[in-house]
Motif scaffolding. Structure first.
Motif, PDB file in Angstrom:
ATOM      1  N   PHE A 188     -13.318  44.084  12.555  1.00 38.49           N
ATOM      2  CA  PHE A 188     -14.546  43.318  12.311  1.00 38.49           C
ATOM      3  C   PHE A 188     -15.605  43.618  13.372  1.00 38.49           C
ATOM      4  O   PHE A 188     -16.777  43.767  13.051  1.00 38.49           O
ATOM      5  CB  PHE A 188     -14.248  41.820  12.252  1.00 38.49           C
ATOM      6  CG  PHE A 188     -13.437  41.458  11.020  1.00 38.49           C
ATOM      7  CD1 PHE A 188     -13.980  41.596   9.744  1.00 38.49           C
ATOM      8  CD2 PHE A 188     -12.130  41.024  11.135  1.00 38.49           C
ATOM      9  CE1 PHE A 188     -13.241  41.296   8.606  1.00 38.49           C
ATOM     10  CE2 PHE A 188     -11.386  40.720  10.002  1.00 38.49           C
ATOM     11  CZ  PHE A 188     -11.937  40.856   8.736  1.00 38.49           C
ATOM     12  N   ALA A 189     -15.148  43.730  14.613  1.00 34.52           N
ATOM     13  CA  ALA A 189     -16.116  43.995  15.694  1.00 34.52           C
ATOM     14  C   ALA A 189     -16.792  45.351  15.490  1.00 34.52           C
ATOM     15  O   ALA A 189     -17.945  45.541  15.865  1.00 34.52           O
ATOM     16  CB  ALA A 189     -15.400  43.954  17.040  1.00 34.52           C
ATOM     17  N   GLU A 190     -16.067  46.310  14.908  1.00 30.59           N
ATOM     18  CA  GLU A 190     -16.654  47.647  14.722  1.00 30.59           C
ATOM     19  C   GLU A 190     -16.906  47.953  13.237  1.00 30.59           C
ATOM     20  O   GLU A 190     -16.883  49.096  12.823  1.00 30.59           O
ATOM     21  CB  GLU A 190     -15.719  48.708  15.324  1.00 30.59           C
ATOM     22  CG  GLU A 190     -15.622  48.594  16.828  1.00 30.59           C
ATOM     23  CD  GLU A 190     -14.888  49.763  17.462  1.00 30.59           C
ATOM     24  OE1 GLU A 190     -14.318  50.580  16.714  1.00 30.59           O
ATOM     25  OE2 GLU A 190     -14.895  49.827  18.698  1.00 30.59           O
ATOM     26  N   PHE A 191     -17.140  46.893  12.485  1.00 30.17           N
ATOM     27  CA  PHE A 191     -17.325  47.047  11.035  1.00 30.17           C
ATOM     28  C   PHE A 191     -18.497  47.977  10.716  1.00 30.17           C
ATOM     29  O   PHE A 191     -18.426  48.789   9.801  1.00 30.17           O
ATOM     30  CB  PHE A 191     -17.573  45.658  10.426  1.00 30.17           C
ATOM     31  CG  PHE A 191     -17.386  45.598   8.940  1.00 30.17           C
ATOM     32  CD1 PHE A 191     -16.118  45.463   8.400  1.00 30.17           C
ATOM     33  CD2 PHE A 191     -18.467  45.676   8.084  1.00 30.17           C
ATOM     34  CE1 PHE A 191     -15.936  45.414   7.022  1.00 30.17           C
ATOM     35  CE2 PHE A 191     -18.297  45.618   6.704  1.00 30.17           C
ATOM     36  CZ  PHE A 191     -17.025  45.487   6.182  1.00 30.17           C
ATOM     37  N   PHE A 192     -19.576  47.845  11.491  1.00 27.71           N
ATOM     38  CA  PHE A 192     -20.782  48.654  11.219  1.00 27.71           C
ATOM     39  C   PHE A 192     -20.991  49.726  12.294  1.00 27.71           C
ATOM     40  O   PHE A 192     -22.095  50.229  12.453  1.00 27.71           O
ATOM     41  CB  PHE A 192     -22.025  47.751  11.189  1.00 27.71           C
ATOM     42  CG  PHE A 192     -21.989  46.716  10.088  1.00 27.71           C
ATOM     43  CD1 PHE A 192     -22.312  47.049   8.783  1.00 27.71           C
ATOM     44  CD2 PHE A 192     -21.639  45.407  10.369  1.00 27.71           C
ATOM     45  CE1 PHE A 192     -22.289  46.096   7.775  1.00 27.71           C
ATOM     46  CE2 PHE A 192     -21.617  44.444   9.366  1.00 27.71           C
ATOM     47  CZ  PHE A 192     -21.944  44.802   8.070  1.00 27.71           C
ATOM     48  N   THR A 193     -19.934  50.037  13.043  1.00 26.71           N
ATOM     49  CA  THR A 193     -20.138  50.913  14.196  1.00 26.71           C
ATOM     50  C   THR A 193     -20.135  52.387  13.819  1.00 26.71           C
ATOM     51  O   THR A 193     -19.178  52.894  13.251  1.00 26.71           O
ATOM     52  CB  THR A 193     -19.037  50.656  15.255  1.00 26.71           C
ATOM     53  OG1 THR A 193     -19.140  49.290  15.642  1.00 26.71           O
ATOM     54  CG2 THR A 193     -19.216  51.557  16.454  1.00 26.71           C
ATOM     55  N   PHE A 194     -21.242  53.034  14.126  1.00 28.26           N
ATOM     56  CA  PHE A 194     -21.361  54.482  13.949  1.00 28.26           C
ATOM     57  C   PHE A 194     -22.240  54.982  15.085  1.00 28.26           C
ATOM     58  O   PHE A 194     -23.399  54.594  15.198  1.00 28.26           O
ATOM     59  CB  PHE A 194     -21.992  54.796  12.584  1.00 28.26           C
ATOM     60  CG  PHE A 194     -22.319  56.244  12.403  1.00 28.26           C
ATOM     61  CD1 PHE A 194     -21.320  57.214  12.438  1.00 28.26           C
ATOM     62  CD2 PHE A 194     -23.628  56.660  12.202  1.00 28.26           C
ATOM     63  CE1 PHE A 194     -21.628  58.554  12.284  1.00 28.26           C
ATOM     64  CE2 PHE A 194     -23.936  57.999  12.039  1.00 28.26           C
ATOM     65  CZ  PHE A 194     -22.935  58.943  12.081  1.00 28.26           C
ATOM     66  N   PRO A 238     -23.622  58.256  16.500  1.00 25.16           N
ATOM     67  CA  PRO A 238     -23.786  59.710  16.371  1.00 25.16           C
ATOM     68  C   PRO A 238     -23.979  60.422  17.704  1.00 25.16           C
ATOM     69  O   PRO A 238     -23.784  61.637  17.791  1.00 25.16           O
ATOM     70  CB  PRO A 238     -25.027  59.852  15.483  1.00 25.16           C
ATOM     71  CG  PRO A 238     -25.721  58.544  15.548  1.00 25.16           C
ATOM     72  CD  PRO A 238     -24.715  57.507  15.874  1.00 25.16           C
ATOM     73  N   LEU A 278     -15.417  54.228   9.484  1.00 29.57           N
ATOM     74  CA  LEU A 278     -16.506  53.756   8.613  1.00 29.57           C
ATOM     75  C   LEU A 278     -16.193  54.053   7.145  1.00 29.57           C
ATOM     76  O   LEU A 278     -16.269  53.157   6.287  1.00 29.57           O
ATOM     77  CB  LEU A 278     -17.798  54.471   9.022  1.00 29.57           C
ATOM     78  CG  LEU A 278     -19.111  53.827   8.617  1.00 29.57           C
ATOM     79  CD1 LEU A 278     -19.284  52.508   9.332  1.00 29.57           C
ATOM     80  CD2 LEU A 278     -20.275  54.750   8.961  1.00 29.57           C
ATOM     81  N   LEU A 286     -15.289  50.676   4.993  1.00 32.03           N
ATOM     82  CA  LEU A 286     -16.316  50.303   4.010  1.00 32.03           C
ATOM     83  C   LEU A 286     -15.938  50.751   2.596  1.00 32.03           C
ATOM     84  O   LEU A 286     -16.316  50.120   1.621  1.00 32.03           O
ATOM     85  CB  LEU A 286     -17.675  50.890   4.404  1.00 32.03           C
ATOM     86  CG  LEU A 286     -18.208  50.417   5.758  1.00 32.03           C
ATOM     87  CD1 LEU A 286     -19.596  50.968   6.005  1.00 32.03           C
ATOM     88  CD2 LEU A 286     -18.234  48.900   5.847  1.00 32.03           C
ATOM     89  N   GLY A 287     -15.170  51.839   2.498  1.00 33.80           N
ATOM     90  CA  GLY A 287     -14.765  52.287   1.166  1.00 33.80           C
ATOM     91  C   GLY A 287     -13.397  51.762   0.762  1.00 33.80           C
ATOM     92  O   GLY A 287     -12.879  52.160  -0.284  1.00 33.80           O
ATOM     93  N   LEU A 326     -22.286  55.999  -8.546  1.00 33.37           N
ATOM     94  CA  LEU A 326     -21.607  55.246  -7.472  1.00 33.37           C
ATOM     95  C   LEU A 326     -20.202  55.799  -7.244  1.00 33.37           C
ATOM     96  O   LEU A 326     -19.782  56.011  -6.105  1.00 33.37           O
ATOM     97  CB  LEU A 326     -21.492  53.767  -7.873  1.00 33.37           C
ATOM     98  CG  LEU A 326     -22.588  52.830  -7.414  1.00 33.37           C
ATOM     99  CD1 LEU A 326     -22.295  51.410  -7.894  1.00 33.37           C
ATOM    100  CD2 LEU A 326     -22.712  52.829  -5.902  1.00 33.37           C
ATOM    101  N   MET A 373     -20.411  59.106  -5.371  1.00 33.21           N
ATOM    102  CA  MET A 373     -20.702  58.979  -3.937  1.00 33.21           C
ATOM    103  C   MET A 373     -19.512  58.390  -3.184  1.00 33.21           C
ATOM    104  O   MET A 373     -19.171  58.831  -2.090  1.00 33.21           O
ATOM    105  CB  MET A 373     -21.955  58.121  -3.741  1.00 33.21           C
ATOM    106  CG  MET A 373     -23.200  58.890  -4.117  1.00 33.21           C
ATOM    107  SD  MET A 373     -24.696  58.029  -3.720  1.00 33.21           S
ATOM    108  CE  MET A 373     -24.927  57.020  -5.135  1.00 33.21           C
ATOM    109  N   LEU A 374     -18.866  57.398  -3.799  1.00 29.97           N
ATOM    110  CA  LEU A 374     -17.707  56.796  -3.146  1.00 29.97           C
ATOM    111  C   LEU A 374     -16.541  57.793  -3.098  1.00 29.97           C
ATOM    112  O   LEU A 374     -15.758  57.803  -2.145  1.00 29.97           O
ATOM    113  CB  LEU A 374     -17.297  55.508  -3.861  1.00 29.97           C
ATOM    114  CG  LEU A 374     -18.305  54.370  -3.718  1.00 29.97           C
ATOM    115  CD1 LEU A 374     -17.985  53.239  -4.688  1.00 29.97           C
ATOM    116  CD2 LEU A 374     -18.313  53.836  -2.291  1.00 29.97           C
TER     117      LEU A 374
END
Lengths: 108, 511
Positions: free
Chosen positions: B165-171, B173, B187, B191-192, B340, B343-344
């Motif tokens: 959860f803490a790194e749910f959106f972590t990217f 580069p 990621l 997310l997938g 969709l 892409m997924l």
């Protein structure tokens, strides 16, 4: 094409905002936007609001499409919109700064 | 969570991924392409790029093909009328010597020239679930094993992720390559996750009768009985009849099928054992406007036109199974969902590829010269960039081989597949022989092959992207060309970035 513009794009935007709200309750992402941390009560409220927004998107999807298409559309767009938020936060976090500021506004 | 348990799951995740990653990538890559199988078919069969007909062709216009099937004593004959994904009709029948398939002009009803290709629906899609290993059904079992491994990888991946959860959106580069690869892996994995689990599980359910036959064997004398009942095909369960019987009017029988349905159009018309006394005509109702693949089949006797069967609506458990089949096979026509899925699907490929690359990046410093590392390095190159190159070689050979080409005892369609395997084997060998440059060179080759495929389509058919975009019926071709060109540009940028960072050094450090 008009259906795409009138339904799918606003739905994507809605989900994107919901995920952006969720992301911007985390300190790392707020810092990347040049903002300070939120008070815990505000964090809880915003997370609840984002959760409701995500569920509302499911209801809207099912109402607009059939239950099967609506559910699949919602699941697929959840992944893509969350990914879009993550990539934006990775490359151009400052673009989300206005939203991050808005989230903190009433208490500052 | 217990550290030992997490460590054990980490071990499981690593080795299940390393051992079956190659198979998984092949399955997901081919599955992703299969999302647009009919559109790729149009690209590979230029004669089928026709504007949709203003009026539907009467079923009796297909009678000459049906007569051919009767003369050849075909086990079945079917016709698929045009639909919004495919403007041509197609007829198929199976004789003792093989499977015959023809595309039919939707306006004139004439048979279109044989394209000499299996296309995506004949090669890429079956590869997705059988790997084209037909001996003892080995490919399907391997796909089942890899699918089970994928579910294990998904669950173990969640367990070993320390900050899900803490790194749910972590990217990040800007971080070092190893960290960046892990971010990409996390990621695309997290997310997938709903997509990975949903598609893998539904894939297992579709092939469930193969993997878990015990319950079917307990209830049915033979698997065919189950197949007929579960798919509303009980009308096929008849003894072989005598030849020489006529087949009643297809159009009149169809009018009766419509009366049974109330309304609706068929997506397939099947004549089983045509020309025999026990022959059957079945109409499969078009179900492309829903996810559930519930077959609404009305069957008639082909000699008398008498109604034989119209199975009742399926029970809840079968309906659930058909929902899962439907969401996996994308039988429905919904363009937003189709894109969709595509892409997924690419996201799933990214997940597997980044997992492979992270494994190498973590071990390169200490194990770069060991046999095991070199083996996995070549294996991953061949199975990631290699299968992309092989697929592009399949497309290029489709545009380069002349009609009716024949060489080494193989027809045109087999030669295309030969090119696929030749390039694929070459990519594996390249990976083992030139480990330091493999990613750069194969990325550059992908870029060149993609651009060449799009260019060859233009040269051989005259349908350049601007022309395809300007004509609605050519949008599938335009979409394919656009993706090839975008893929070419991305592969070029990747190759250039890899080459610039550390020229002459191992690439895993530079990815």
């Amino acid at each position: 094409m008009s259906t795409t513009c009138l339904f799918y794009l606003p739905l994507c935007l809605w989900l994107f905002i919901a995920f952006a709200l969720l992301a911007l309750t985390q300190f790392n992402h707020r810092r990347a936007c040049g903002m300070t941390d939120l008070p815990p009560s505000r964090t809880r409220l915003i997370r609840l609001m984002a959760g409701v927004m995500l569920l509302f998107a499911l209801v809207i999807s099912i109402a607009h499409e059939s239950s099967g298409f609506g559910f699949l559309l919602w699941v697929g767009l959840l992944s893509l919109c969350a990914c879009a938020v993550a990539l934006l936060l990775g490359w151009y976090p400052r673009l989300l700064a206005p939203l991050a500021r808005l989230m903190a506004k009433p208490s500052t | 969570m217990e550290p030992d348990f997490r460590r054990a799951m980490g071990w499981l995740h690593t080795w299940a991924g390393v051992l079956l990653g190659s198979v998984l990538f092949a399955i997901f890559w081919m599955g992703t392409l299969s999302v647009f199988d009919i559109e790729i078919d149009q690209w590979m069969k230029p004669a089928t790029r026709l504007p949709p007909a203003a009026q539907t062709l009467a079923l009796e216009r297909f009678r000459p093909s049906l007569n051919e099937a009767i003369a050849a004593r075909a086990a079945f004959w079917n016709v698929e009328p045009p639909n919004d994904r495919q403007s041509v009709a197609s007829v198929h029948y199976r004789t003792k010597t093989g499977f015959v398939s023809h595309d039919i002009d939707p306006v004139s009803g004439r048979t279109l020239p044989d394209a000499g290709t299996l296309g995506a629906s004949g090669f890429i899609f079956p590869f997705h679930y059988s790997l084209h290993l037909r001996i003892m059904n080995l490919g399907t079992w391997l796909v089942g094993l890899a699918s089970m491994a994928m579910l294990v990888l998904c669950v173990s991946g969640v367990i070993i992720h320390r900050k899900i959860f803490a790194e749910f959106f972590t990217f990040r580069p800007s971080k070092k390559p190893r960290r960046l690869l892990l971010d990409l892996h996390n990621l695309s994995g997290v997310l997938g996750l709903p997509f990975h689990i949903m598609l893998t599980f539904s894939g297992l359910v579709i092939l469930g009768a193969t993997f878990f036959p015990a319950s079917i064997n307990a209830l049915y004398p033979n698997p065919r009985g189950y197949f007929y009942e579960a798919n509303g095909l009980s009308f096929l369960n008849v003894k072989p009849g005598q030849p020489g019987a006529p087949v009643v009017s297809l159009d009149e029988t169809f009018a009766r099928a419509q009366a049974v349905w109330g309304n609706g159009s068929p997506e397939t018309v099947l004549v089983a054992t045509p020309g025999t006394t026990t022959g059957r005509i079945a109409f499969f109702r078009d179900r492309t406007q829903q996810v559930v693949m519930d077959r609404d089949v009305v069957a008639f006797s082909s000699t008398t036109g008498e109604l034989v069967s119209h199975p009742p609506a399926p029970r809840a458990i079968i309906r659930t199974q058909r929902f899962l089949s439907g969401l996996h096979l994308i039988h429905f026509h919904h363009w937003v969902l189709r894109w969709l899925y595509f892409m997924l699907g690419l996201g799933s490929c990214l997940l597997i590829a980044s997992g492979f690359l992270f494994w190498q990046a973590s071990r390169r410093t200490k194990q770069a010269n060991t046999f095991g590392f070199r083996l996995v390095e070549g294996l991953s190159a061949g199975s990631i960039t290699g299968i992309m190159l092989a697929t592009l070689a399949f497309f290029i050979s489709n545009r380069l081989l002349p009609p009716g080409a024949h060489a080494f005892g193989m027809g045109r369609a087999a030669l295309e597949i030969g090119c696929f395997y030749l390039v694929w084997v070459g990519a594996f060998l390249h990976g083992w022989l030139r480990p330091r440059r493999v990613w750069i060179e194969q990325s550059a080759a992908i870029s060149a092959f993609s651009a060449l495929a799009a260019m060859l389509n233009w040269i051989t058919t005259g349908d350049h992207p601007l022309h395809s975009l300007a004509n609605r019926y050519l949008w599938p071709v335009a979409g394919m060309d656009m993706l090839l060109l975008v893929g070419s540009a991305l592969a070029f940028l990747t190759a250039r970035k890899l080459a610039r960072k550390q020229p002459g050094k191992a690439v895993g450090k530079t990815v």
